[in-house]
Motif scaffolding. Structure first.
Motif, mmCIF file in Angstrom:
data_model
loop_
_atom_site.group_PDB
_atom_site.id
_atom_site.type_symbol
_atom_site.label_atom_id
_atom_site.label_comp_id
_atom_site.label_asym_id
_atom_site.label_seq_id
_atom_site.Cartn_x
_atom_site.Cartn_y
_atom_site.Cartn_z
ATOM 1 N N LYS A 385 65.854 -7.026 -3.989
ATOM 2 C CA LYS A 385 64.644 -7.590 -3.394
ATOM 3 C C LYS A 385 64.745 -9.093 -3.287
ATOM 4 O O LYS A 385 65.304 -9.752 -4.161
ATOM 5 C CB LYS A 385 63.434 -7.241 -4.254
ATOM 6 C CG LYS A 385 63.110 -5.753 -4.239
ATOM 7 C CD LYS A 385 61.854 -5.491 -5.048
ATOM 8 C CE LYS A 385 61.617 -4.019 -5.260
ATOM 9 N NZ LYS A 385 61.505 -3.247 -4.025
ATOM 10 N N SER A 387 62.237 -12.572 -1.647
ATOM 11 C CA SER A 387 60.976 -12.935 -1.002
ATOM 12 C C SER A 387 60.843 -14.450 -1.008
ATOM 13 O O SER A 387 61.597 -15.146 -1.689
ATOM 14 C CB SER A 387 59.791 -12.310 -1.737
ATOM 15 O OG SER A 387 59.654 -12.901 -3.004
ATOM 16 N N GLY A 404 59.833 -8.377 12.534
ATOM 17 C CA GLY A 404 60.668 -8.588 11.348
ATOM 18 C C GLY A 404 62.116 -8.458 11.761
ATOM 19 O O GLY A 404 62.414 -7.854 12.800
ATOM 20 N N MET A 406 66.158 -7.854 10.045
ATOM 21 C CA MET A 406 67.246 -7.743 9.068
ATOM 22 C C MET A 406 68.405 -7.080 9.816
ATOM 23 O O MET A 406 68.260 -6.731 10.979
ATOM 24 C CB MET A 406 66.824 -6.858 7.882
ATOM 25 C CG MET A 406 65.653 -7.381 7.070
ATOM 26 S SD MET A 406 65.296 -6.337 5.616
ATOM 27 C CE MET A 406 64.467 -4.978 6.398
ATOM 28 N N GLY A 410 69.279 -3.616 5.492
ATOM 29 C CA GLY A 410 67.828 -3.703 5.272
ATOM 30 C C GLY A 410 67.216 -2.338 5.004
ATOM 31 O O GLY A 410 67.576 -1.347 5.654
ATOM 32 N N ILE A 413 60.721 -4.218 4.997
ATOM 33 C CA ILE A 413 60.323 -5.618 5.162
ATOM 34 C C ILE A 413 58.799 -5.676 5.216
ATOM 35 O O ILE A 413 58.150 -4.749 5.718
ATOM 36 C CB ILE A 413 60.979 -6.240 6.420
ATOM 37 C CG1 ILE A 413 60.690 -7.737 6.525
ATOM 38 C CG2 ILE A 413 60.546 -5.533 7.692
ATOM 39 C CD1 ILE A 413 61.582 -8.465 7.532
ATOM 40 N N TRP A 434 63.253 0.523 7.402
ATOM 41 C CA TRP A 434 63.859 -0.352 8.395
ATOM 42 C C TRP A 434 64.979 0.369 9.132
ATOM 43 O O TRP A 434 65.776 1.077 8.523
ATOM 44 C CB TRP A 434 64.412 -1.599 7.696
ATOM 45 C CG TRP A 434 65.193 -2.469 8.625
ATOM 46 C CD1 TRP A 434 66.556 -2.600 8.689
ATOM 47 C CD2 TRP A 434 64.663 -3.340 9.628
ATOM 48 N NE1 TRP A 434 66.897 -3.492 9.683
ATOM 49 C CE2 TRP A 434 65.755 -3.951 10.270
ATOM 50 C CE3 TRP A 434 63.360 -3.648 10.051
ATOM 51 C CZ2 TRP A 434 65.592 -4.867 11.304
ATOM 52 C CZ3 TRP A 434 63.205 -4.559 11.086
ATOM 53 C CH2 TRP A 434 64.314 -5.159 11.695
ATOM 54 N N CYS A 460 61.818 -8.735 1.553
ATOM 55 C CA CYS A 460 62.775 -7.775 2.108
ATOM 56 C C CYS A 460 63.461 -7.038 0.964
ATOM 57 O O CYS A 460 63.648 -7.599 -0.112
ATOM 58 C CB CYS A 460 63.876 -8.484 2.898
ATOM 59 S SG CYS A 460 63.309 -9.324 4.376
ATOM 60 N N CYS A 493 66.756 -12.123 6.380
ATOM 61 C CA CYS A 493 65.426 -11.641 6.016
ATOM 62 C C CYS A 493 64.507 -12.636 6.690
ATOM 63 O O CYS A 493 64.344 -13.766 6.228
ATOM 64 C CB CYS A 493 65.243 -11.648 4.502
ATOM 65 S SG CYS A 493 63.530 -11.337 4.009
ATOM 66 N N SER A 495 61.146 -13.297 9.756
ATOM 67 C CA SER A 495 60.051 -12.773 10.569
ATOM 68 C C SER A 495 59.784 -13.765 11.698
ATOM 69 O O SER A 495 59.913 -14.972 11.507
ATOM 70 C CB SER A 495 58.806 -12.623 9.692
ATOM 71 O OG SER A 495 57.694 -12.339 10.487
#
Ligand code: HEC
Length: 502
Positions: A385, A387, A404, A406, A410, A413, A434, A460, A493, A495
């Motif tokens: 993980k 973030s 999003g 990846m 992935g 997300i 994903w 992610c 990762c 957006s």
């Protein structure tokens, strides 16, 4: 590949279950017997209910396929087979049942706590049950004279064609590859800033084109593209651009096309600004799974008339650190592909994005207040993980749309506002499963307002275990230490958020 394998297992298993049930129908058995069979199955999967009639193709199934499937499942469409006529629907009836029951089809990735988006795809429980019961009953045709039709639920959006742009040549993707990514420049010849209020992207060859992204290429960066093309020295035209344009800084995203999407009209009163002197950069992802050929993709722009005021769409892209160790313990040997320094050396050797330079020195870890050690400590490597929290810009914003991004490792997300404050928390996007091949841009039905002081968090999860490794050129990869990079084997990762100032 693992997906295909899983699918095959399921076909074998459920195929026999469906066959057993069809036997029951044929023998005219009662409902209670079916319930007995299905309760045993319910433990492992979500079997739709038995209907009190036997659906047939012309009356019940055809309208569902027309409304939800045939924008992609048509002759020379993006999907591997058509569902436009009775014979093909019958031929694929069993996999139609399984794919719809498992909600893999029609493809729609946002889920979980995602807000309402425009152009959502999905079947109702009743529609899923009709397809299931039809398949269990041996896919009867019914009578053509009872045929029903339904309009496509993919509501077509129309935009004015004020300016049409295309690369000017047919591009032949390399048939030796499973995927090829190519960037082409388009010149809108704008002397002054112009507002784009909508666009339509028309793939020349829908069999090959899997997604298209359009960026604004500011005048100051045009020479970098010329340089890329020169370095590549490929008579086919354009240049290789996996993941993104591979320039010294990221470009504003103007638009996107994915299979099944129609034209995009930006929310009323909003527009994307293209500065005078800019070009547009069009990235096309070719998937060679369905064969080869050539393509020239066209972009149509709807322009706001001069003098009209628009709220300008601004995009920003929260990112989180990518530090993905191997399933094994962390090796000290600098030449081991599972060593972090080896990963950074590999990415730098590819020289494939300015982004890598920014992230190489660990600044993104610092910016996100993360500790490298937390990524390295042994743990379940199928759930890595990451973030990052960002303060929103010091203005009131209306968030209008989101995507999003990846690559192959992935798993899921999520992008949310004020994640730690139950009263002010709002999810902007959640993709629980994903899939690299199904990326989309989602426009919110109701804009989400964010205020100065709010926080945006992107999270992610990656799976770096052996079974989740992608196949590149037919070969399943071995786990390596993975860092931020734009090429197939690295990860992101990220957006894309489209917002206007309130
Ligand atoms: C947006 C385009 C699109 C729409 C809409 C769509 N499909 Fe598909 N479908 C695809 C593509 C592309 C594939 C190839 C596999 C993949 O990439 O996931 C596929 C694969 C399939 C498969 C075989 C693989 C699997 O996952 O089982 C079935 C069955 C299927 N679709 C049925 C349907 C049905 C039934 C509908 C409508 C209810 C539908 N599809 C709607 C694009 C689409």
């Amino acid at each position: 590949m693992t997906r295909v394998f899983r699918l095959m297992l399921m076909l074998v298993f459920l195929g026999s279950a469906a066959y057993a049930m069809r036997g029951l129908f044929v023998a005219g058995e009662t409902r209670s017997l079916h319930e007995h069979t299905s309760s045993a199955l319910l433990a492992v999967s979500n079997i739709p209910p038995l209907l009190d009639y036997i659906p047939n193709y012309y009356q019940h199934v055809k309208p569902i396929l027309e409304a939800n499937c045939v924008t992609c499942h048509l002759e020379n469409g993006i999907a591997p087979f058509k569902l436009t006529d009775a014979a093909s629907a019958v031929e694929f009836s069993r996999s139609v049942y399984i794919a719809t029951r498992d909600k893999r089809m029609p493809p729609w990735m946002p889920g979980g706590e995602s807000p309402a988006f425009h152009n959502t795809r999905g079947l109702s429980g009743e529609e899923i049950a009709i397809l299931a019961n039809w398949s269990w009953s041996g896919a009867p045709l019914g009578k053509p004279e009872n045929a029903k039709s339904a309009p496509s639920k993919d509501v077509p959006v129309s935009v004015r064609n004020d300016l049409q742009l295309e690369p000017g040549f047919n591009f032949a993707p390399n048939a030796q590859l499973s995927d090829e990514y190519r960037c082409f420049t388009l010149d809108p010849k704008f002397d002054t800033d112009r507002f784009v209020t909508g666009y339509d992207i028309l793939p020349g060859n829908r069999k090959l084109v899997h997604h298209v992204l359009i960026y604004e290429l500011p005048a100051s960066m045009i020479s970098q593209v010329t340089q890329r093309e020169r370095e590549e020295n490929d008579a086919r035209g354009g240049y290789t651009c996996f993941g993104g344009p591979r320039l010294s800084s990221s470009l504003p995203l103007l638009g996107a096309w994915v299979p099944g999407s129609s034209a995009t009209k930006f929310p009323a009163g909003t527009a994307a600004k293209v500065r005078g002197g800019s070009r547009l950069l069009m990235q096309v992802h070719y998937n060679l799974f369905n064969g080869t050929g050539t393509d020239q993709t066209t972009l149509k722009l709807e322009l706001g008339s001069a003098g009209t005021a628009f709220k300008t769409l601004q995009n920003f892209g929260p990112t989180a650190p990518v530090e993905i160790p191997c399933p094994s313990d962390y090796p000290d040997n600098l030449n081991d592909p599972c060593n972090r320094s080896a990963a950074y050396a590999r990415v730098l050797a590819l020289n494939n994005s300015g982004g890598n330079q920014r992230r190489r020195d660990g600044r993104i870890l610092e910016q996100c207040r993360k500790n490298l050690q937390d990524y390295l400590t042994p743990r379940d490597r199928s759930e890595i993980k990451t973030s990052c929290d960002y303060p929103v810009p010091p203005v009131q914003l209306e968030i209008r749309g989101i995507a999003g991004h990846m690559h192959y490792l992935g798993k899921n997300i999520k992008v949310e506002i004020n994640p730690d404050n139950p009263e002010k928390r709002k999810v902007l996007l959640e993709i629980p499963r994903w899939d690299f091949h199904w990326q989309g841009f989602y426009w919110l039905k109701t804009p989400v307002v964010v205020n100065p002081g709010d926080t945006v968090r992107i999270s992610c999860t990656f799976d770096n275990s052996q079974t989740n490794q992608p196949y590149l050129n037919g070969e399943q990869q071995k786990p390596r230490y993975i860092v931020w990079g734009e090429s197939t084997g690295e990860e992101m990762c990220l957006s894309f958020i489209q917002a206007t100032i309130k």
